[in-house]
Design a protein around this motif. Sequence first.
Motif, PDB file in Angstrom:
ATOM      1  N   LYS A  74       0.875  -1.304  -0.039  1.00 51.11           N
ATOM      2  CA  LYS A  74       0.105   0.097   0.052  1.00 51.11           C
ATOM      3  C   LYS A  74       0.860   1.368  -0.210  1.00 51.11           C
ATOM      4  CE  LYS A  74      -3.563   2.732   2.616  1.00 51.11           C
ATOM      5  NZ  LYS A  74      -4.172   2.614   3.793  1.00 51.11           N
ATOM      6  N   ASP A 108      -9.162  -4.179   1.933  1.00 48.59           N
ATOM      7  CA  ASP A 108      -9.967  -3.132   1.054  1.00 48.59           C
ATOM      8  C   ASP A 108      -9.169  -1.896   0.845  1.00 48.59           C
ATOM      9  OD1 ASP A 108     -12.087  -4.885   0.968  1.00 48.59           O
ATOM     10  OD2 ASP A 108     -13.040  -4.319   2.799  1.00 48.59           O
ATOM     11  N   ASP A 109      -8.383  -1.376   1.784  1.00 51.23           N
ATOM     12  CA  ASP A 109      -7.532  -0.182   1.661  1.00 51.23           C
ATOM     13  C   ASP A 109      -6.687  -0.407   0.581  1.00 51.23           C
ATOM     14  OD1 ASP A 109      -8.916   1.100   3.830  1.00 51.23           O
ATOM     15  OD2 ASP A 109      -7.458   0.813   4.973  1.00 51.23           O
ATOM     16  N   ASP A 112      -8.727  -0.293  -2.630  1.00 52.65           N
ATOM     17  CA  ASP A 112      -9.306   1.145  -3.195  1.00 52.65           C
ATOM     18  C   ASP A 112      -8.073   1.918  -3.741  1.00 52.65           C
ATOM     19  OD1 ASP A 112     -11.696   0.313  -2.181  1.00 52.65           O
ATOM     20  OD2 ASP A 112     -11.515   1.370  -0.212  1.00 52.65           O
ATOM     21  N   LYS A 116      -8.560   3.449  -7.320  1.00 53.44           N
ATOM     22  CA  LYS A 116      -8.545   5.126  -7.381  1.00 53.44           C
ATOM     23  C   LYS A 116      -7.218   5.534  -8.164  1.00 53.44           C
ATOM     24  CE  LYS A 116     -11.005   6.050  -3.079  1.00 53.44           C
ATOM     25  NZ  LYS A 116     -10.822   6.331  -1.569  1.00 53.44           N
ATOM     26  N   ARG A 133      -9.261  -8.629  -7.043  1.00 57.54           N
ATOM     27  CA  ARG A 133     -10.621  -8.336  -6.383  1.00 57.54           C
ATOM     28  C   ARG A 133     -11.552  -9.509  -6.434  1.00 57.54           C
ATOM     29  NH1 ARG A 133     -11.411  -3.575  -3.275  1.00 57.54           N
ATOM     30  NH2 ARG A 133     -13.607  -3.701  -2.974  1.00 57.54           N
TER      31      ARG A 133
END
Length: 136
Positions: A74, A108-109, A112, A116, A133
């Motif tokens: 991330k 999920d972060d 996302d 994005k 996903r």
Amino acid sequence: MAFLFDVAIYSEATLKCKDLMEVVKATFSRIENVAELFVKQYLRENFVNIKTVTVAHLLGMCDGQYIPVLRAVKEHIQMEEGITATVHAVFSNTDVMQCLVNNTQLYDDVMDVLFKKFDNTNQKDLDLVKSFRLRL
């Protein structure tokens, strides 16, 4: 730890000797929280230059504890402009269901951030993220 791991990677790649890597992986795997203490830090420091086989070895040491790996991914994604080969390797080797069991919110972060940030990237990258996903 990183030096020993790098020597094992070098030994395997150059000398075609897998014995040292097996010993290093077995030894590191016995360390409690190896994913947090070693793997995450190694990824942070070497994310751009890591080869796919190295990612596979790192993930193999995690014993299903992928939360630190996802945190490192991330952070890397947030700093990069595209999905790097290392991110592809992590996504190709990570057991998605184990990630969900360990920490649904972090998973999920990560997804996302990918969706994005990379909506307008090449089709190969989008397909990878979507397939990751869909495995849920």
